[in-house]
Design an enzyme around this catalytic site. Structure first.
Site, PDB file in Angstrom:
ATOM      1  N   GLY A 161      96.638 -75.305  15.529  1.00 13.89           N
ATOM      2  CA  GLY A 161      96.677 -76.095  17.060  1.00 13.89           C
ATOM      3  C   GLY A 161      96.107 -75.450  18.023  1.00 13.89           C
ATOM      4  N   TYR A 185      78.540 -62.062   2.762  1.00 14.05           N
ATOM      5  CA  TYR A 185      79.453 -62.014   3.822  1.00 14.05           C
ATOM      6  C   TYR A 185      79.072 -60.946   4.986  1.00 14.05           C
ATOM      7  CZ  TYR A 185      82.734 -65.283   1.630  1.00 14.05           C
ATOM      8  OH  TYR A 185      83.361 -66.425   1.018  1.00 14.05           O
TER       9      TYR A 185
END
Length: 356
Positions: free
Chosen positions: A225, A64
């Site tokens: 959203g 990572y």
């Protein structure tokens, strides 16, 4: 499994006795080396907010942010190492030019564990995941090599990610038959936009004693959203660096159906007075196989919002609405066996009150 009320409402990790928080802190966002993560100061604020609330299960990987995630985390955990369960992963290549720096084989496993121990500046890895099945290494090589590292004390518990259910079942059975350390955790993509894991992986995990840790419970941000029809894409690039949106597009989830599911999440969030992120995370916790969804945030505000998911309770009506928007199509053989004719042929005309 009862609904957790807070981060210190601990749960057992699969068939192990390890107690972990009902939300795990993902640290793929620790470090800006990939172009879209949190700098060390913001990562520290996120880490402190999680731990101060009783959070104890932290997820990283050797690769990572090019190793920065583990190095940053190593600095953070120094003064409270024994109250935290640290999970990391091997498989992904640490050097793209070295064919043996990636994969599931013993060579890479041993070198990756040594790299993680150095980067985390710790004496052991509490949970070690196989990050993804490489489709080349034999299962007995993997499980024996993992068991050797458990016996050596470098790893305490084993997990697996992103691997076909039949292969995980084979590896677990192999470990049980040979007296090797078993798998206790299964980390898989699971969200309202990725429910196909309900067909095989989730039932397998319940049957074989693996606690499930969903990654990307927000569907890469789609369920919040933040994306619209203007963002729809079938991009399938290999480079994680250009943008977070590019990473999400590469998963194949930036499509019309996902946006419709996100709209349903928005409706439920509006009725509950909760955020969309909280609704999406709370939905994953409804499944009894799920132990601890992994939350990954780039800002303290995002992290605090995500942790608020533990206070959200979804009604039967809300669950039905979300299910109608997101239910995956049935697959064989469950599709066939679940039909009335097949059920009568198997069980006759009598009713069976419970099935295991």
């Amino acid at each position: 499994m009862s609904h957790p009320a807070s981060l210190d409402h601990y749960r057992l990790l699969g068939r192990s006795g390890l107690r972990v928080s009902p939300l795990s802190l993902g640290t793929m966002t620790f470090g800006a080396d990939w172009g879209w993560g949190a700098d060390e100061a913001e990562a520290r604020r996120i880490f402190d907010a999680y731990v101060d609330r009783g959070g104890n299960f932290i997820d990283t990987s050797v690769n990572y942010t090019n190793g920065a995630s583990e190095r940053i985390l190593g600095r953070f955990i120094k003064r409270q190492r024994d109250r935290l369960a640290i999970a990391t992963k091997f498989t992904m290549a640490r050097d793209p030019a070295n064919i043996n720096s990636g994969g599931n084989h013993r060579f890479n496993l041993v070198r990756s564990v040594e790299a993680s121990l150095a980067q985390l500046d710790t004496d052991r890895i509490d949970v070690m995941y196989l990050h993804a099945w490489d489709f080349t290494t034999r299962p007995d090589e993997v499980m024996r090599a993992l068991d050797d590292l458990v016996r050596a004390g470098k790893i305490l518990y084993l997990g697996i990610c992103n691997t076909p259910a039949w292969r995980v079942a084979e590896m677990q059975t192999l470990a049980d038959l040979r007296g090797w350390a078993p798998l206790v955790a299964l980390q898989i993509e699971y969200s309202l936009v990725e429910r196909t894991v309900e067909h095989e992986l989730l039932p397998m995990a319940e049957a074989m004693g693996l606690g499930v840790l969903p990654w990307s419970p927000l569907g890469g941000g789609i369920l919040t959203g933040k994306y619209s029809t203007a963002d729809l894409s079938d991009e399938n690039g290999a480079d994680v660096a250009p943008s977070r949106r590019g990473v999400i597009a590469s998963t194949g989830h930036l499509n019309r159906r996902s946006l419709d599911i996100a709209d349903a999440v928005g409706m439920v969030a509006g009725e509950l007075g909760a955020s969309r992120s909280q609704v999406a995370i709370a939905w994953t916790l409804v499944n009894p196989a799920v132990v601890s969804p992994i939350i990954g945030a780039r800002t303290l505000a995002q992290a605090e919002d995500n942790m608020g998911a533990l206070a959200v309770r979804l009604s039967a009506e809300h669950l039905a609405l979300l299910d109608a928007a997101s239910a995956p199509a049935p697959i064989f053989p469950a599709r066939f066996i679940g039909r009335p004719m097949a059920q009568q042929l198997i069980f006759g005309t009598a009713a069976l009150s419970a099935r295991r």
